[in-house]
Design a protein around this motif. Structure first.
Motif, PDB file in Angstrom:
ATOM      1  N   LEU A 236       2.207   6.861 -23.038  1.00 37.82           N
ATOM      2  CA  LEU A 236       1.800   8.138 -23.639  1.00 37.82           C
ATOM      3  C   LEU A 236       0.944   8.983 -22.703  1.00 37.82           C
ATOM      4  N   LEU A 237      -0.049   8.391 -22.064  1.00 39.97           N
ATOM      5  CA  LEU A 237      -0.943   9.167 -21.190  1.00 39.97           C
ATOM      6  C   LEU A 237      -0.206   9.750 -19.987  1.00 39.97           C
ATOM      7  N   PRO A 238       0.522   8.944 -19.191  1.00 36.79           N
ATOM      8  CA  PRO A 238       1.251   9.552 -18.069  1.00 36.79           C
ATOM      9  C   PRO A 238       2.338  10.532 -18.519  1.00 36.79           C
ATOM     10  N   THR A 239       2.918  10.318 -19.705  1.00 35.90           N
ATOM     11  CA  THR A 239       3.901  11.275 -20.226  1.00 35.90           C
ATOM     12  C   THR A 239       3.232  12.608 -20.529  1.00 35.90           C
TER      13      THR A 239
ATOM     14  N   LEU B  79      -9.730   4.159 -15.212  1.00 42.93           N
ATOM     15  CA  LEU B  79      -9.956   3.508 -16.505  1.00 42.93           C
ATOM     16  C   LEU B  79     -10.065   1.987 -16.382  1.00 42.93           C
ATOM     17  N   PHE B  80      -9.346   1.411 -15.416  1.00 43.28           N
ATOM     18  CA  PHE B  80      -9.336  -0.050 -15.263  1.00 43.28           C
ATOM     19  C   PHE B  80      -9.903  -0.472 -13.908  1.00 43.28           C
ATOM     20  N   ARG B  81     -10.828   0.311 -13.395  1.00 45.60           N
ATOM     21  CA  ARG B  81     -11.382   0.034 -12.065  1.00 45.60           C
ATOM     22  C   ARG B  81     -12.073  -1.320 -11.990  1.00 45.60           C
ATOM     23  N   LYS B  82     -12.720  -1.740 -13.085  1.00 44.16           N
ATOM     24  CA  LYS B  82     -13.422  -3.029 -13.065  1.00 44.16           C
ATOM     25  C   LYS B  82     -12.428  -4.191 -12.963  1.00 44.16           C
ATOM     26  N   GLU B  83     -11.340  -4.108 -13.714  1.00 40.78           N
ATOM     27  CA  GLU B  83     -10.321  -5.163 -13.641  1.00 40.78           C
ATOM     28  C   GLU B  83      -9.677  -5.206 -12.262  1.00 40.78           C
TER      29      GLU B  83
ATOM     30  N   THR C 127      -1.869   8.142 -11.837  1.00 37.00           N
ATOM     31  CA  THR C 127      -2.289   6.881 -11.204  1.00 37.00           C
ATOM     32  C   THR C 127      -3.796   6.829 -11.015  1.00 37.00           C
ATOM     33  N   PHE C 128      -4.394   7.929 -10.603  1.00 36.24           N
ATOM     34  CA  PHE C 128      -5.850   7.951 -10.414  1.00 36.24           C
ATOM     35  C   PHE C 128      -6.586   7.775 -11.743  1.00 36.24           C
ATOM     36  N   ILE C 129      -6.064   8.347 -12.810  1.00 34.90           N
ATOM     37  CA  ILE C 129      -6.707   8.192 -14.121  1.00 34.90           C
ATOM     38  C   ILE C 129      -6.634   6.743 -14.593  1.00 34.90           C
ATOM     39  N   ILE C 130      -5.446   6.133 -14.510  1.00 34.41           N
ATOM     40  CA  ILE C 130      -5.311   4.730 -14.921  1.00 34.41           C
ATOM     41  C   ILE C 130      -6.162   3.826 -14.036  1.00 34.41           C
TER      42      ILE C 130
ATOM     43  N   GLU D 291      -8.711  -3.806  -1.396  1.00 39.26           N
ATOM     44  CA  GLU D 291      -7.277  -3.959  -1.157  1.00 39.26           C
ATOM     45  C   GLU D 291      -6.448  -3.910  -2.443  1.00 39.26           C
ATOM     46  N   ALA D 292      -6.881  -4.616  -3.494  1.00 38.44           N
ATOM     47  CA  ALA D 292      -6.117  -4.656  -4.742  1.00 38.44           C
ATOM     48  C   ALA D 292      -6.029  -3.268  -5.378  1.00 38.44           C
ATOM     49  N   THR D 293      -7.104  -2.503  -5.299  1.00 35.20           N
ATOM     50  CA  THR D 293      -7.124  -1.153  -5.863  1.00 35.20           C
ATOM     51  C   THR D 293      -6.301  -0.194  -5.013  1.00 35.20           C
ATOM     52  N   ALA D 294      -6.476  -0.266  -3.695  1.00 37.34           N
ATOM     53  CA  ALA D 294      -5.762   0.629  -2.786  1.00 37.34           C
ATOM     54  C   ALA D 294      -4.252   0.399  -2.873  1.00 37.34           C
ATOM     55  N   PHE D 295      -3.844  -0.874  -2.927  1.00 37.06           N
ATOM     56  CA  PHE D 295      -2.410  -1.173  -3.019  1.00 37.06           C
ATOM     57  C   PHE D 295      -1.845  -0.662  -4.338  1.00 37.06           C
ATOM     58  N   TYR D 296      -2.606  -0.799  -5.407  1.00 36.05           N
ATOM     59  CA  TYR D 296      -2.175  -0.326  -6.729  1.00 36.05           C
ATOM     60  C   TYR D 296      -1.889   1.173  -6.692  1.00 36.05           C
ATOM     61  N   ILE D 297      -2.804   1.925  -6.096  1.00 36.01           N
ATOM     62  CA  ILE D 297      -2.637   3.377  -6.003  1.00 36.01           C
ATOM     63  C   ILE D 297      -1.415   3.729  -5.149  1.00 36.01           C
ATOM     64  N   ALA D 298      -1.327   3.093  -3.988  1.00 36.19           N
ATOM     65  CA  ALA D 298      -0.210   3.394  -3.076  1.00 36.19           C
ATOM     66  C   ALA D 298       1.128   3.039  -3.711  1.00 36.19           C
ATOM     67  N   ALA D 299       1.190   1.883  -4.372  1.00 35.17           N
ATOM     68  CA  ALA D 299       2.452   1.433  -4.964  1.00 35.17           C
ATOM     69  C   ALA D 299       2.926   2.375  -6.063  1.00 35.17           C
ATOM     70  N   LEU D 300       2.002   2.830  -6.903  1.00 37.21           N
ATOM     71  CA  LEU D 300       2.388   3.616  -8.066  1.00 37.21           C
ATOM     72  C   LEU D 300       2.456   5.112  -7.800  1.00 37.21           C
ATOM     73  N   VAL D 301       2.082   5.527  -6.602  1.00 37.71           N
ATOM     74  CA  VAL D 301       2.270   6.924  -6.201  1.00 37.71           C
ATOM     75  C   VAL D 301       3.435   7.026  -5.221  1.00 37.71           C
ATOM     76  N   VAL D 302       3.360   6.268  -4.138  1.00 40.45           N
ATOM     77  CA  VAL D 302       4.380   6.359  -3.085  1.00 40.45           C
ATOM     78  C   VAL D 302       5.689   5.700  -3.522  1.00 40.45           C
ATOM     79  N   GLY D 303       5.596   4.547  -4.182  1.00 40.87           N
ATOM     80  CA  GLY D 303       6.798   3.805  -4.590  1.00 40.87           C
ATOM     81  C   GLY D 303       7.765   4.623  -5.431  1.00 40.87           C
ATOM     82  N   PRO D 304       7.296   5.254  -6.523  1.00 43.04           N
ATOM     83  CA  PRO D 304       8.213   6.062  -7.328  1.00 43.04           C
ATOM     84  C   PRO D 304       8.805   7.251  -6.567  1.00 43.04           C
ATOM     85  N   LEU D 305       8.012   7.882  -5.702  1.00 46.71           N
ATOM     86  CA  LEU D 305       8.534   9.006  -4.923  1.00 46.71           C
ATOM     87  C   LEU D 305       9.579   8.539  -3.911  1.00 46.71           C
TER      88      LEU D 305
END
Length: 423
Positions: free
Chosen positions: A410-413, A228-232, A222-225, A121-135
């Motif tokens: 820097l990375l997303p830019t 990179l932090f999948r364990k956290e 979002t998928f790259i970040i 849930e924490a990972t799925a919400f993170y992806i949805a929030a940072l992809v769908v939210g900005p759009l």
């Protein structure tokens, strides 16, 4: 009187304001050396508030104009000649979007999308929030999207035990994605709004030239970040919104108010009237409301008003610079300049250049939105995000570091540059 001295003064003060934004964490550090509650401690904490920086230096410009021209009337006349619609709009839309009914609706929508993602849930919400939210910002405006996402992400991630590196990577990702995420339409992103009417850009044009690039960039970044932090992310527990229930009818009323504010975004006298009625409804339904973000909204409005006051006198060097660049140089120049001045001001100055070709038009706006996450002053919604996230546990007692934000963005830019210029 020749305006050149006033322009030079404004540029010097603008430079000091930019340096001040990068030094806010140092002011916060110095504040801790004085007794709590003392005048030096309070003064240094005040100077450490990122949202007051440009307002303070704009006040210095006001005094400077009085000194240069020898008249209070001339300083007042300069202020009255400026258009402060955007700061007023961001103040109002931020307060309306930050209410419990709107936040719970947005969070519910993101949660519904997150349930379709095969992850914890924490990972799925993170992806949805940072992809769908900005759009989503393409339809409710970028300042509203930034406000909603900052509030939701603060509770679910920034106030949890996450590393400083993850916090700044998420902050940079949020700012970059919001900057490009508003480009699916012609009315939601400030830098697009500044040129859309003059250059005849409509929503179909934005979707075909900007929108698909923005969506793919948000998704890949979002998928790259996340990777990179999948364990956290995997170690975090879901933090549901426990702010209390909200009747459906009240949510609908709030959405109508939000829609009205967005619809009348160019008419401050109208949307402030809508805002007054909104405040009355909030007062009458206080049992279903949280405290309004009035302080945060006022600080953000003050920041943007200061940016308008100082930035309006930078045209004498920015406009010739923009008109002298080729397409490739203009794209990367706009990306870099956006870190030092509001991207809406940059595109507005570009719109004043006569005979600018369609390719150069695209290069200017694409560069402006691509660099919109690098600093707090790069994009109008960024101060709203900083105002909400400044006190998050992940950033410690000294708040958000401008260098940390720059590094995290820097990375997303870079990914945005790939999609907007090389794809």
């Amino acid at each position: 009187m020749n305006p050149a001295p006033m322009e030079i003064l404004a540029t010097v003060l603008f430079a000091f304001a930019v340096l001040h934004t990068f030094a806010v964490k140092r002011f916060a550090h110095w504040a801790h050396k004085y007794p709590q509650g003392s005048i030096p401690e309070n003064l240094l904490h005040f100077l450490a508030e990122a949202e007051v920086v440009f307002g303070l230096w704009a006040a210095a410009l006001f005094v400077g104009i009085m000194a240069v021209k020898g008249s209070v009337h001339d300083a007042v006349a300069y202020i009255e000649s400026l258009n402060y619609t955007e700061p007023k709009f961001v103040l109002v839309v931020m307060v309306v979007a930050a209410t419990r009914p709107v936040v719970k609706l947005a969070e519910g929508l993101i949660s519904a999308i997150a349930r379709l993602i095969p992850a914890k849930e924490a990972t799925a919400f993170y992806i949805a929030a940072l992809v769908v939210g900005p759009l989503l910002g393409s339809f409710i405006t970028e300042p509203a999207a930034m406000t909603l996402l900052a509030l939701v992400l603060k509770r679910r991630y920034f106030d949890q035990k996450i590393s400083r590196k993850f916090a700044y990577s998420t902050l940079g990702l949020l700012f970059v994605n919001v900057s490009i995420g508003g480009t699916l339409t012609h009315f939601a992103a400030p830098p697009v709004l500044m040129v859309a009417a003059k250059w005849n850009w409509d929503t179909p044009f934005m979707m075909t030239h900007f929108g698909w690039r923005a969506a793919l960039s948000c998704l890949l970044s979002t998928f790259i970040i996340t990777a990179l932090f999948r364990k956290e992310l995997a170690s975090l527990e879901a933090v549901p919104n426990r702010s209390g229930s909200v009747p459906v009818w009240l949510t609908l009323i709030h959405m109508l108010f939000l829609a009205a504010v967005v619809a009348f975004a160019h008419y401050p006298d109208v949307f402030f009237g809508v805002f007054m009625m909104f405040l009355g409804v909030v007062t009458a339904t206080r049992e279903y409301q949280d405290n309004l973000k009035l302080k945060e909204g006022l600080l953000v409005g003050f920041f943007l008003a200061g940016l308008v006051t100082l930035g309006s006198l930078q045209a004498y060097w920015l406009k010739p610079l923009i008109s002298s660049l080729s397409g490739h140089a203009l794209f990367f120049g706009a990306t870099g300049l956006t870190a030092l001045t509001d991207n809406a001001a940059l595109t507005y100055l570009g719109s004043l250049v006569d005979g600018i070709s369609p390719d150069l038009q695209y290069a200017l706006v694409a560069g402006a939105v691509t660099g919109g996450g690098l600093t707090v002053i790069a994009n109008a919604p960024n101060p709203a995000g900083v105002g909400i996230l400044q006190t998050a546990k992940a950033f410690g007692d000294e708040g958000i570091s401008p260098i940390g934000l720059l590094t995290g963005a820097l990375l997303p830019t870079f990914i945005s540059i790939l999609f907007f210029w090389f794809v």
